[in-house]
Design a protein around this motif. Structure first.
Motif, PDB file in Angstrom:
ATOM      1  N   THR A   1      -7.654  18.546   7.240  1.00 32.30           N
ATOM      2  CA  THR A   1      -6.526  18.250   6.729  1.00 32.30           C
ATOM      3  C   THR A   1      -5.482  19.330   6.842  1.00 32.30           C
ATOM      4  OG1 THR A   1      -7.161  18.977   4.503  1.00 32.30           O
ATOM      5  CG2 THR A   1      -7.620  16.542   4.986  1.00 32.30           C
ATOM      6  N   GLN A   2      -4.288  19.168   6.618  1.00 28.71           N
ATOM      7  CA  GLN A   2      -3.229  20.228   6.564  1.00 28.71           C
ATOM      8  C   GLN A   2      -3.737  21.420   5.854  1.00 28.71           C
ATOM      9  OE1 GLN A   2      -0.804  19.695   3.236  1.00 28.71           O
ATOM     10  NE2 GLN A   2      -0.730  21.187   4.234  1.00 28.71           N
ATOM     11  N   THR A   3      -4.027  21.195   4.702  1.00 20.10           N
ATOM     12  CA  THR A   3      -4.478  22.141   3.424  1.00 20.10           C
ATOM     13  C   THR A   3      -5.813  22.774   4.158  1.00 20.10           C
ATOM     14  OG1 THR A   3      -3.790  20.679   1.829  1.00 20.10           O
ATOM     15  CG2 THR A   3      -4.981  22.488   1.205  1.00 20.10           C
ATOM     16  N   GLN A   4      -6.679  22.008   4.739  1.00 13.88           N
ATOM     17  CA  GLN A   4      -7.925  22.810   5.130  1.00 13.88           C
ATOM     18  C   GLN A   4      -7.460  23.811   6.290  1.00 13.88           C
ATOM     19  OE1 GLN A   4     -10.165  19.285   5.928  1.00 13.88           O
ATOM     20  NE2 GLN A   4     -11.594  19.511   3.952  1.00 13.88           N
ATOM     21  N   LEU A   5      -6.643  23.224   7.236  1.00 14.80           N
ATOM     22  CA  LEU A   5      -6.113  24.299   8.272  1.00 14.80           C
ATOM     23  C   LEU A   5      -5.582  25.477   7.931  1.00 14.80           C
ATOM     24  CD1 LEU A   5      -4.620  21.380  10.774  1.00 14.80           C
ATOM     25  CD2 LEU A   5      -6.593  23.236  11.309  1.00 14.80           C
ATOM     26  N   THR A   6      -4.634  25.299   6.874  1.00 15.77           N
ATOM     27  CA  THR A   6      -3.775  26.614   6.219  1.00 15.77           C
ATOM     28  C   THR A   6      -4.872  27.607   5.640  1.00 15.77           C
ATOM     29  OG1 THR A   6      -1.946  25.176   5.630  1.00 15.77           O
ATOM     30  CG2 THR A   6      -2.306  27.430   4.624  1.00 15.77           C
ATOM     31  N   GLN A   7      -5.827  27.049   4.855  1.00 16.61           N
ATOM     32  CA  GLN A   7      -6.826  27.844   4.138  1.00 16.61           C
ATOM     33  C   GLN A   7      -7.881  28.444   5.281  1.00 16.61           C
ATOM     34  OE1 GLN A   7      -8.839  24.896   1.572  1.00 16.61           O
ATOM     35  NE2 GLN A   7      -7.225  25.114   0.105  1.00 16.61           N
ATOM     36  N   LEU A   8      -7.971  27.620   6.375  1.00 17.07           N
ATOM     37  CA  LEU A   8      -8.953  28.313   7.343  1.00 17.07           C
ATOM     38  C   LEU A   8      -8.316  29.336   8.194  1.00 17.07           C
ATOM     39  CD1 LEU A   8     -11.781  28.099   8.792  1.00 17.07           C
ATOM     40  CD2 LEU A   8     -10.771  26.436  10.207  1.00 17.07           C
TER      41      LEU A   8
ATOM     42  N   ARG B   1      -4.833  12.542   5.708  1.00 18.16           N
ATOM     43  CA  ARG B   1      -4.726  12.488   7.258  1.00 18.16           C
ATOM     44  C   ARG B   1      -5.369  13.684   7.761  1.00 18.16           C
ATOM     45  NH1 ARG B   1       1.467  11.039   8.202  1.00 18.16           N
ATOM     46  NH2 ARG B   1       1.479   9.480   6.538  1.00 18.16           N
ATOM     47  N   VAL B   2      -5.892  13.783   8.996  1.00 15.77           N
ATOM     48  CA  VAL B   2      -6.663  14.788   9.695  1.00 15.77           C
ATOM     49  C   VAL B   2      -6.068  15.102  11.038  1.00 15.77           C
ATOM     50  CG1 VAL B   2      -8.807  14.499   8.119  1.00 15.77           C
ATOM     51  CG2 VAL B   2      -8.578  13.611  10.147  1.00 15.77           C
ATOM     52  N   GLU B   3      -6.390  15.993  11.599  1.00 18.11           N
ATOM     53  CA  GLU B   3      -5.873  16.350  13.018  1.00 18.11           C
ATOM     54  C   GLU B   3      -7.129  16.140  13.843  1.00 18.11           C
ATOM     55  OE1 GLU B   3      -7.058  20.005  14.209  1.00 18.11           O
ATOM     56  OE2 GLU B   3      -8.271  19.115  12.767  1.00 18.11           O
ATOM     57  N   LYS B   4      -7.080  16.447  15.017  1.00 15.91           N
ATOM     58  CA  LYS B   4      -7.994  16.220  16.061  1.00 15.91           C
ATOM     59  C   LYS B   4      -9.308  16.802  15.912  1.00 15.91           C
ATOM     60  CE  LYS B   4      -5.049  15.575  19.749  1.00 15.91           C
ATOM     61  NZ  LYS B   4      -4.819  16.018  21.289  1.00 15.91           N
ATOM     62  N   THR B   5      -9.640  17.961  14.935  1.00 11.89           N
ATOM     63  CA  THR B   5     -10.866  18.506  14.833  1.00 11.89           C
ATOM     64  C   THR B   5     -11.312  18.073  13.383  1.00 11.89           C
ATOM     65  OG1 THR B   5      -9.883  20.766  13.822  1.00 11.89           O
ATOM     66  CG2 THR B   5     -10.455  20.660  15.962  1.00 11.89           C
ATOM     67  N   GLY B   6     -10.808  16.979  12.808  1.00  7.43           N
ATOM     68  CA  GLY B   6     -10.931  16.543  11.618  1.00  7.43           C
ATOM     69  C   GLY B   6     -10.504  17.403  10.081  1.00  7.43           C
TER      70      GLY B   6
END
Length: 121
Positions: free
Chosen positions: A62-69, A55-60
């Motif tokens: 995933t939760q894992t990618q958001l955390t890493q970023l 699943r992705v949020e509004k900017t595309g």
């Protein structure tokens, strides 16, 4: 191997016939649940949710990618507990942004409040 049935491509009368058949085969207890929900509102053919890891949020992202970023860009990787809390927040963000909105709004307000008083949040 069982053939997958796409209910969206079926005629309405056939979908309704299958729905009625499923309802009639249910136990009385399960029927009570459907009756409370409302037979017309009940969708026995509802597609399952995507797994959380895709699943992705509004900017595309995933939760894992958001955390890493966040960790990479903020430089904040204090300890595992900190990272776990960021992960938990991101899971809720990806699943349902409206649950997160009050926390987000409060954080923005609190940052402004602290700035007005000359303190670091």
């Amino acid at each position: 191997m069982t053939k997958t049935v796409n209910y969206e491509e079926m005629p309405d009368h056939e979908v309704e016939a299958r729905k009625r058949f499923m309802y009639e085969k249910m136990s009385p207890r399960r029927r009570k649940f459907v009756d409370r929900l409302g037979y017309e509102n009940w969708d026995p053919f509802q597609a399952p949710f995507d797994p959380i890891d895709i699943r992705v949020e509004k900017t595309g992202l995933t939760q894992t990618q958001l955390t890493q970023l966040f960790i990479r860009e903020s430089g904040k990787h204090l300890n595992q507990e900190y990272i776990d809390q960021i992960n938990e927040f991101n899971v809720m963000l990806v699943m349902n942004f409206e649950k997160i909105r009050p926390v987000y709004d409060f954080c923005l307000w609190y940052a402004e409040h602290c700035k007005k008083h000359g303190v670091q949040p």
